[in-house]
Design a protein around this motif. Structure first.
Motif, short mmCIF file in Angstrom:
data_model
loop_
_atom_site.label_atom_id
_atom_site.label_comp_id
_atom_site.label_asym_id
_atom_site.label_seq_id
_atom_site.Cartn_x
_atom_site.Cartn_y
_atom_site.Cartn_z
N ARG A 108 0.83 -1.21 0.00
CA ARG A 108 0.00 0.00 0.00
C ARG A 108 0.87 1.25 0.00
NH1 ARG A 108 -2.78 -3.61 3.34
NH2 ARG A 108 -4.89 -4.07 2.61
N GLY A 109 0.35 2.31 -0.64
CA GLY A 109 1.10 3.55 -0.67
C GLY A 109 0.29 4.71 -1.20
N THR A 110 0.96 5.86 -1.33
CA THR A 110 0.33 7.10 -1.78
C THR A 110 1.10 7.67 -2.96
OG1 THR A 110 -0.39 7.58 0.48
CG2 THR A 110 -0.39 9.41 -1.09
N VAL A 111 0.38 8.04 -4.01
CA VAL A 111 1.01 8.62 -5.20
C VAL A 111 1.57 9.99 -4.86
CG1 VAL A 111 0.62 9.46 -7.55
CG2 VAL A 111 -0.50 7.35 -6.76
N GLU A 124 5.79 2.11 2.67
CA GLU A 124 6.64 1.83 3.82
C GLU A 124 7.95 1.18 3.40
OE1 GLU A 124 6.51 -1.10 7.69
OE2 GLU A 124 4.65 -0.09 7.13
N ALA A 125 7.94 0.55 2.22
CA ALA A 125 9.16 -0.09 1.71
C ALA A 125 10.06 0.88 0.96
CB ALA A 125 8.77 -1.25 0.79
N GLY A 126 9.60 2.11 0.77
CA GLY A 126 10.35 3.09 0.00
C GLY A 126 9.53 3.52 -1.21
N ASP A 127 10.06 4.44 -2.02
CA ASP A 127 9.36 4.92 -3.21
C ASP A 127 9.44 3.87 -4.31
OD1 ASP A 127 8.90 7.20 -1.81
OD2 ASP A 127 10.29 8.46 -2.94
N SER A 190 5.87 -4.58 8.03
CA SER A 190 4.55 -4.92 7.50
C SER A 190 4.54 -5.21 6.00
CB SER A 190 3.56 -3.78 7.79
OG SER A 190 3.97 -2.59 7.14
N VAL A 191 5.71 -5.19 5.36
CA VAL A 191 5.79 -5.42 3.91
C VAL A 191 6.61 -6.67 3.62
CG1 VAL A 191 6.57 -4.53 1.68
CG2 VAL A 191 5.55 -2.98 3.35
#
Length: 229
Positions: A108-111, A124-127, A190-191
């Motif tokens: 999961r992430g944000t653009v 959370e794992a980086g870009d 969590s990843v």
């Protein structure tokens, strides 16, 4: 370029059949840093090995490049085309081994930035670079395990790979079959991400639970959808 399946894995390119023996040769060149070293390791004659490299290059383009000077006196490195060829062959071998179920890892992430159909997603794992639908902001990125390549941290393979996304993690689980292995890599608390590789690749990388490894994949293999949360 066409891929042809048979009982013995091979790639057919412009009527040239690339076999496991050829892939073994390319890996030996990468590991020893020279064609003569590869010939010695494999117990083959140097002239025969050199001729085979030339034959393959006639079909797929340059596979090796000379590196001159330095403390080691120079040597031979694989090109990006050669490394891509190795990955294609490994993927074909996985298919022929009868893998019917391929898992997907979800991150999961944000653009935070867009580049046409691709976007940079903060996770959370980086870009990560991924394919993201228009207007989507909070997303879930799915990566198929057969699209994830594992490389050793700091290795030459990692430095030269064309795979844009590279996540450093720790092997937490290995499920091995006769020819195919599923490796789970913990990237953060969590990843996690899974990779399907061959037993040959597992042995070459020397992976075991607790090993550090880089999970790499193309931006086009990372497909994002709007988050359900």
């Amino acid at each position: 370029m066409t891929l042809e399946k048979g009982f013995e894995p091979h790639l057919a390119i412009d009527n040239v059949a690339i076999t496991g023996r050829d892939i073994e040769m390319l890996r030996a060149i990468a590991e020893t840093g020279s064609m003569s070293g590869a010939a010695d390791d494999l117990g083959r004659s140097y002239p025969h090995l050199q001729r085979r490299v030339v034959e393959l290059e006639g079909a797929v383009g340059s596979l090796t490049t000379r590196v001159r000077g330095g403390s080691g006196g120079g040597g031979t490195e694989l090109t990006t085309a050669a490394r891509n060829l190795i990955r294609q062959f490994d993927r074909l071998r996985v298919e022929l081994a009868g893998v019917t179920t391929v898992t997907e890892s979800v991150i999961r992430g944000t653009v935070i930035e867009r580049h046409g159909e691709l976007a940079t997603v903060e996770t959370e794992a980086g870009d990560l670079k991924a394919r993201v639908p228009a207007e989507a902001t909070d997303v879930e990125i799915a990566i198929r395990s057969d699209a994830v390549v594992l490389v050793a941290p700091g290795s030459e393979s990692g430095a030269h790979t064309s795979l844009r996304n590279q996540l450093v993690g720790t092997v937490s689980r290995i499920d091995a079959g006769d020819r195919i292995v599923t490796v789970r890599v913990d990237i953060s608390e969590s990843v996690t991400i899974e990779s399907v590789i061959t037993t040959e690749s597992l042995s070459r990388l020397g992976l075991k639970e607790g090993s550090d490894v880089v999970a790499a994949f193309k931006s086009t293999a990372a497909r994002a959808t709007p988050s359900s949360l």
